[in-house]
Design an enzyme around this catalytic site. Structure first.
Site, short mmCIF file in Angstrom:
data_model
loop_
_atom_site.label_atom_id
_atom_site.label_comp_id
_atom_site.label_asym_id
_atom_site.label_seq_id
_atom_site.Cartn_x
_atom_site.Cartn_y
_atom_site.Cartn_z
N SER A 159 0.84 -1.21 0.00
CA SER A 159 0.00 0.00 0.00
C SER A 159 0.87 1.26 0.00
O SER A 159 2.02 1.24 0.46
CB SER A 159 -0.91 -0.02 1.22
OG SER A 159 -0.12 -0.10 2.39
N CYS A 210 -3.49 -4.42 -8.05
CA CYS A 210 -3.18 -3.01 -8.24
C CYS A 210 -3.48 -2.56 -9.66
O CYS A 210 -3.40 -1.38 -9.97
CB CYS A 210 -1.71 -2.77 -7.92
SG CYS A 210 -0.62 -3.62 -9.06
#
Ligand code: NAD
Length: 487
Positions: A228, A283
């Site tokens: 992240s 992602c």
């Protein structure tokens, strides 16, 4: 075997599996039950492991590149022989379907093939720069390097960097996600069977404290992180403050621009599969659809395909119970803010054999406001937020206002418009009529803005300079009659 049996995974140091007293359960998103145990390391074990890796690295880099890459080719054979077994482990601990797990592994193998090809491709460069004087490049390993990986691709993301960095002569310290540590056992064992010298690959388990001990150890020369954005940014700063090389890939909020002239079938499949694949936990997943003009029939085709997904068969589960609850709440908040729910994944039925798992179906939110949570925050689930736009300029403006810059796409049949958007979009990876524009080797993988901290790229040509130094050697053996200041 499906589901795979429970596993105990320890730390892999100098080719041995090392137990600790700090053992944590690993939960399967499929069943919501324990599917294994993981032994967390501590800072002393980290230091011991890095000392051993440093010794192993000094010998490993003496072995010629052609011999080092032979180990990679044997490792590839090990993976191909056991594809089903490893895909099942990946799937059961991460929530993917076995087919998705297999696809991720094959992408990892593609990077491995690229790294193995360095034995023929990376011949360096040599030039006679003035009479009798030669300049050449020689790649030098950095030494001990480290990689911290996320839960969502337990094999593929580590394999973006293990093959290339070890082919270049480094020793590699790998800290997998504590949520998906089991796959690492299979990978380390396969490397062992392939003949990788002990200590060249180390696996250490744990969380923040273990990661920080790995980075802070003075023998660690480089850090690759994938996860992240807040963690990517913090670890990039930590490593670079210590003068280390770092490449930290972060999160994403990928936008797709849809124009009315787009092909209906290509759009329906491309966009639906992009936001539902891996249950939206990748992602590269489509997250915001910027709908320009009248594209209602396209949205209906996306909805039709998404609603045909079957949980536990064509679509997997969410990594944790907490994350599942977060997704439910985020959908509720979007509704309160005025979004219209076109498809509600909260109502989807879990598979009968895994009723206790963390399941949510594909969700489509229409008329989402730009700047709202659903339009701007990374939710990391199978949720597509549709933002209606008057024209292409408005869509581009919204897209470029995102702090993230991983992937973006356009769906259209107009070449000039696609080209205009490709030129003006702030992202690292762009697709034209492609929902998941992952570059294939040797094209490098990486985003820009808050999706990447640091220079360089994690796969392909871009990764070679990250995992090695280029030594420049200039040589002269004898005087020349016509010597000048340059020779
Ligand atoms: P995460 O950031 O929570 O964890 C990633 C790794 O960092 C794990 O190994 C974890 O143990 C470790 N970690 C977590 N918090 C830490 C801290 N405070 N200090 C040190 N280490 C810490 O990410 P995740 O939930 O495992 O993965 C999902 C995220 O990864 C998403 O944001 C996704 O977009 C991103 N991701 C990005 C890419 C890319 O290529 N850009 C690829 C895959 C996933």
């Amino acid at each position: 075997m499906w589901p795979p049996s429970s596993m105990d995974v320890m730390n892999y140091i100098k080719g041995e599996w090392v137990k600790t007293n700090n053992v944590k359960p690993v939960m399967s998103p499929y069943s919501g039950e324990v599917c294994g145990n993981v032994h967390f390391a501590n800072s002393e074990l980290v230091d011991q492991a890095i000392d051993a890796a440093e010794l192993a690295q000094k010998q490993w880099e003496q072995i010629p590149l052609k011999a080092r890459t032979q180990v990679l080719l044997s490792f590839r054979e090990e993976l191909l022989k056991n594809l089903e077994e490893i895909s099942h482990i990946i799937a059961f601990e991460s929530g993917k379907t076995p087919a998705e797990a297999n696809a991720g592994l094959m992408k990892g193998i593609e990077v491995l093939e690229y790294a193995a090809s360095l034995q023929n491709a990376d011949v360096g460069g040599k030039l006679e720069v003035s009479r009798g004087v030669f300049c050449e490049y020689r790649r030098k390993a950095l030494g001990v390097v480290a990689s911290i990986t996320p839960f969502n691709f337990p094999a593929m993301v580590p394999m973006w960097s293990i093959p290339t960095s070890i082919a270049l002569g480094n020793a590699y310290i790998w800290k997998p996600s504590e949520k998906t540590p089991l796959t690492a056992k299979f990978i380390a064992d396969a490397f062992d069977r392939a003949g990788l010298p002990k200590g060249v690959l180390t696996v250490l388990h744990g969380q923040k404290d273990v990661v920080e001990s790995i980075i802070d150890n003075p023998k660690t020369k480089a850090l690759a992180f994938v996860g992240s954005s807040p963690v990517a940014k913090a670890l990039y700063q930590r490593a670079t403050n210590l003068g280390k090389r770092a490449l930290c890939l972060g999160g994403a909020k990928n936008h797709i621009i849809l124009l009315p002239d787009a092909d209906l079938e290509v759009t329906g499949q491309g966009i639906s599969d992009s936001f539902t694949g891996c249950a939206g936990q990748r992602c590269m997943a489509a997250s915001v659809l910027l709908a320009v003009g009248d594209v209602d029939k396209h949205i209906e085709r996306i909805r039709e395909r998404a609603s045909s997904q079957k949980l536990g068969e064509t679509m997997g589960a969410i990594i944790t119970k907490d994350q599942l609850e977060f997704l439910h709440q985020a959908i509720g908040r979007a509704e309160e803010e005025g979004a219209k729910i076109v498809l509600d994944g909260r109502k989807a039925s879990p598979p009968k054999n895994f009723a206790g798992g963390f399941w949510i179906g594909p969700t489509i939110l229409d008329h989402v406001k730009p700047g709202s949570e659903a339009a701007s925050k990374e939710l990391f689930g199978p949720i597509l937020s549709i933002v209606r736009c008057e024209n292409l300029s408005e869509a581009l403006k919204i897209q470029n206002s995102s702090p993230y810059g991983n992937a973006a796409s356009i769906f259209t049949s107009s070449g000039p418009l696609a080209e205009r958007v490709a030129q003006n979009t702030e992202c690292g990876m762009f697709g034209v009529n492609i929902g998941v524009p992952v570059p294939r080797e040797p094209f490098s993988f990486a985003g820009v803005k808050e999706s990447k901290f640091g220079h360089g790229e994690i796969t392909g040509e871009g990764s070679l300079d990250f995992w090695s130094d280029k030594r420049k050697i200039t040589t002269k053996w004898e005087m020349q009659n016509d010597s000048n200041w340059m020779s």
